[in-house]
Design a protein around this motif. Structure first.
Motif, PDB file in Angstrom:
ATOM      1  N   VAL A 144       0.844  -1.199   0.000  1.00 52.27           N
ATOM      2  CA  VAL A 144       0.000   0.000   0.000  1.00 52.27           C
ATOM      3  C   VAL A 144       0.876   1.245   0.000  1.00 52.27           C
ATOM      4  O   VAL A 144       0.624   2.193  -0.745  1.00 52.27           O
ATOM      5  N   HIS A 145       1.905   1.234   0.816  1.00 51.61           N
ATOM      6  CA  HIS A 145       2.811   2.379   0.886  1.00 51.61           C
ATOM      7  C   HIS A 145       3.474   2.618  -0.478  1.00 51.61           C
ATOM      8  O   HIS A 145       3.579   3.764  -0.938  1.00 51.61           O
ATOM      9  N   ALA A 146       3.924   1.560  -1.118  1.00 51.31           N
ATOM     10  CA  ALA A 146       4.582   1.684  -2.420  1.00 51.31           C
ATOM     11  C   ALA A 146       3.623   2.256  -3.463  1.00 51.31           C
ATOM     12  O   ALA A 146       3.997   3.138  -4.247  1.00 51.31           O
ATOM     13  N   ALA A 147       2.384   1.775  -3.480  1.00 52.75           N
ATOM     14  CA  ALA A 147       1.397   2.279  -4.437  1.00 52.75           C
ATOM     15  C   ALA A 147       1.111   3.758  -4.160  1.00 52.75           C
ATOM     16  O   ALA A 147       0.988   4.568  -5.091  1.00 52.75           O
ATOM     17  N   HIS A 148       1.012   4.128  -2.885  1.00 55.44           N
ATOM     18  CA  HIS A 148       0.772   5.527  -2.531  1.00 55.44           C
ATOM     19  C   HIS A 148       1.932   6.410  -2.997  1.00 55.44           C
ATOM     20  O   HIS A 148       1.713   7.501  -3.541  1.00 55.44           O
ATOM     21  N   GLN A 149       3.152   5.934  -2.837  1.00 50.41           N
ATOM     22  CA  GLN A 149       4.310   6.700  -3.299  1.00 50.41           C
ATOM     23  C   GLN A 149       4.276   6.881  -4.815  1.00 50.41           C
ATOM     24  O   GLN A 149       4.652   7.943  -5.335  1.00 50.41           O
ATOM     25  N   GLN A 150       3.824   5.861  -5.530  1.00 49.74           N
ATOM     26  CA  GLN A 150       3.697   5.969  -6.985  1.00 49.74           C
ATOM     27  C   GLN A 150       2.631   7.005  -7.353  1.00 49.74           C
ATOM     28  O   GLN A 150       2.802   7.763  -8.316  1.00 49.74           O
ATOM     29  N   LEU A 187       1.838   9.631  -5.515  1.00 51.71           N
ATOM     30  CA  LEU A 187       2.421  10.937  -5.210  1.00 51.71           C
ATOM     31  C   LEU A 187       3.376  11.396  -6.308  1.00 51.71           C
ATOM     32  O   LEU A 187       3.463  12.595  -6.599  1.00 51.71           O
ATOM     33  N   ALA A 188       4.060  10.448  -6.925  1.00 54.90           N
ATOM     34  CA  ALA A 188       5.045  10.785  -7.954  1.00 54.90           C
ATOM     35  C   ALA A 188       4.404  11.374  -9.210  1.00 54.90           C
ATOM     36  O   ALA A 188       5.050  12.158  -9.914  1.00 54.90           O
ATOM     37  N   VAL A 189       3.151  11.033  -9.504  1.00 57.51           N
ATOM     38  CA  VAL A 189       2.516  11.515 -10.745  1.00 57.51           C
ATOM     39  C   VAL A 189       1.311  12.422 -10.508  1.00 57.51           C
ATOM     40  O   VAL A 189       0.767  12.979 -11.453  1.00 57.51           O
ATOM     41  N   GLN A 190       0.901  12.603  -9.266  1.00 53.90           N
ATOM     42  CA  GLN A 190      -0.335  13.330  -8.978  1.00 53.90           C
ATOM     43  C   GLN A 190      -0.381  14.740  -9.580  1.00 53.90           C
ATOM     44  O   GLN A 190      -1.418  15.172 -10.085  1.00 53.90           O
ATOM     45  N   ALA A 191       0.709  15.465  -9.542  1.00 53.52           N
ATOM     46  CA  ALA A 191       0.717  16.850 -10.028  1.00 53.52           C
ATOM     47  C   ALA A 191       0.405  16.941 -11.518  1.00 53.52           C
ATOM     48  O   ALA A 191      -0.196  17.928 -11.968  1.00 53.52           O
ATOM     49  N   ALA A 225      -9.767  12.630 -12.854  1.00 52.70           N
ATOM     50  CA  ALA A 225      -8.354  12.943 -12.579  1.00 52.70           C
ATOM     51  C   ALA A 225      -7.778  11.979 -11.546  1.00 52.70           C
ATOM     52  O   ALA A 225      -6.641  11.522 -11.676  1.00 52.70           O
ATOM     53  N   VAL A 226      -8.575  11.644 -10.536  1.00 58.14           N
ATOM     54  CA  VAL A 226      -8.134  10.670  -9.526  1.00 58.14           C
ATOM     55  C   VAL A 226      -7.883   9.312 -10.194  1.00 58.14           C
ATOM     56  O   VAL A 226      -6.860   8.668  -9.963  1.00 58.14           O
ATOM     57  N   ALA A 227      -8.817   8.898 -11.030  1.00 58.21           N
ATOM     58  CA  ALA A 227      -8.687   7.620 -11.737  1.00 58.21           C
ATOM     59  C   ALA A 227      -7.442   7.606 -12.622  1.00 58.21           C
ATOM     60  O   ALA A 227      -6.727   6.599 -12.689  1.00 58.21           O
ATOM     61  N   GLN A 228      -7.161   8.721 -13.291  1.00 55.39           N
ATOM     62  CA  GLN A 228      -5.990   8.797 -14.165  1.00 55.39           C
ATOM     63  C   GLN A 228      -4.694   8.631 -13.376  1.00 55.39           C
ATOM     64  O   GLN A 228      -3.768   7.978 -13.854  1.00 55.39           O
ATOM     65  N   VAL A 229      -4.623   9.230 -12.198  1.00 56.59           N
ATOM     66  CA  VAL A 229      -3.411   9.079 -11.384  1.00 56.59           C
ATOM     67  C   VAL A 229      -3.164   7.610 -11.093  1.00 56.59           C
ATOM     68  O   VAL A 229      -2.063   7.094 -11.305  1.00 56.59           O
ATOM     69  N   HIS A 230      -4.194   6.904 -10.618  1.00 58.07           N
ATOM     70  CA  HIS A 230      -4.031   5.481 -10.301  1.00 58.07           C
ATOM     71  C   HIS A 230      -3.642   4.670 -11.541  1.00 58.07           C
ATOM     72  O   HIS A 230      -2.776   3.799 -11.470  1.00 58.07           O
ATOM     73  N   ARG A 231      -4.288   4.959 -12.661  1.00 57.87           N
ATOM     74  CA  ARG A 231      -3.986   4.240 -13.901  1.00 57.87           C
ATOM     75  C   ARG A 231      -2.529   4.421 -14.296  1.00 57.87           C
ATOM     76  O   ARG A 231      -1.838   3.464 -14.642  1.00 57.87           O
ATOM     77  N   ALA A 274       0.003   5.594 -12.374  1.00 59.92           N
ATOM     78  CA  ALA A 274       0.973   5.299 -11.324  1.00 59.92           C
ATOM     79  C   ALA A 274       1.239   3.809 -11.173  1.00 59.92           C
ATOM     80  O   ALA A 274       2.386   3.375 -11.087  1.00 59.92           O
ATOM     81  N   HIS A 275       0.165   3.000 -11.118  1.00 61.32           N
ATOM     82  CA  HIS A 275       0.360   1.579 -10.818  1.00 61.32           C
ATOM     83  C   HIS A 275      -0.697   0.669 -11.420  1.00 61.32           C
ATOM     84  O   HIS A 275      -0.598  -0.546 -11.292  1.00 61.32           O
ATOM     85  N   GLY A 276      -1.724   1.220 -12.015  1.00 61.17           N
ATOM     86  CA  GLY A 276      -2.738   0.404 -12.682  1.00 61.17           C
ATOM     87  C   GLY A 276      -3.813  -0.169 -11.778  1.00 61.17           C
ATOM     88  O   GLY A 276      -4.692  -0.886 -12.252  1.00 61.17           O
ATOM     89  N   LEU A 277      -3.771   0.133 -10.481  1.00 62.36           N
ATOM     90  CA  LEU A 277      -4.795  -0.383  -9.558  1.00 62.36           C
ATOM     91  C   LEU A 277      -5.990   0.562  -9.552  1.00 62.36           C
ATOM     92  O   LEU A 277      -6.045   1.508  -8.776  1.00 62.36           O
ATOM     93  N   ALA A 278      -6.947   0.296 -10.428  1.00 58.20           N
ATOM     94  CA  ALA A 278      -8.116   1.163 -10.552  1.00 58.20           C
ATOM     95  C   ALA A 278      -9.001   1.060  -9.320  1.00 58.20           C
ATOM     96  O   ALA A 278      -9.178  -0.024  -8.750  1.00 58.20           O
TER      97      ALA A 278
END
Length: 110
Positions: free
Chosen positions: A46-52, A54-58, A87-93, A95-99
């Motif tokens: 979970v931490h790793a996915a959250h970091q991913q 954060l890396a692309v959110q902006a 926009a939230v969905a795009q970040v997840h897509r 960053a890591h693909g976990l929709a």
């Protein structure tokens, strides 16, 4: 009209512009997204996915604020500020693909 300076050293115009920016920022919608039954969920994963995220959110105008998870059920909940749910969905897509299974706009209570 004469330009006056506020106690903070701002002119009337710059103080007004600063106040308007503050009000605009205060209206950024909040979203909670829900991921159900993520297989093999661990605190580190979970931490790793959250970091991913954060890396692309902006890139998408999103700011992830906090996340919660239940390792037993595989559920993850993410709180974010974003212009819209897509926009939230795009970040997840990206960053890591976990929709997320669901993205809900929420209003914070007082």
């Amino acid at each position: 009209r004469p330009r006056r300076t506020t106690a903070l050293g701002l002119t009337n115009d710059s103080a007004r512009a600063s106040q308007q920016r503050c009000c605009i920022l205060a209206r950024v919608p909040l979203f909670i997204d829900i991921h159900r039954r993520i297989e093999g969920l661990t605190p580190d994963a979970v931490h790793a996915a959250h970091q991913q995220d954060l890396a692309v959110q902006a890139q998408f105008g999103v700011r992830f604020v906090r996340y919660w998870y239940d390792e037993r059920t595989g559920k993850v909940f993410c709180l974010s500020e974003a212009p819209n749910a897509e926009a939230v969905a795009q970040v997840h897509r990206h960053a890591h693909g976990l929709a997320a299974d669901e993205i809900v706009e929420v209003t914070e209570g007082t």
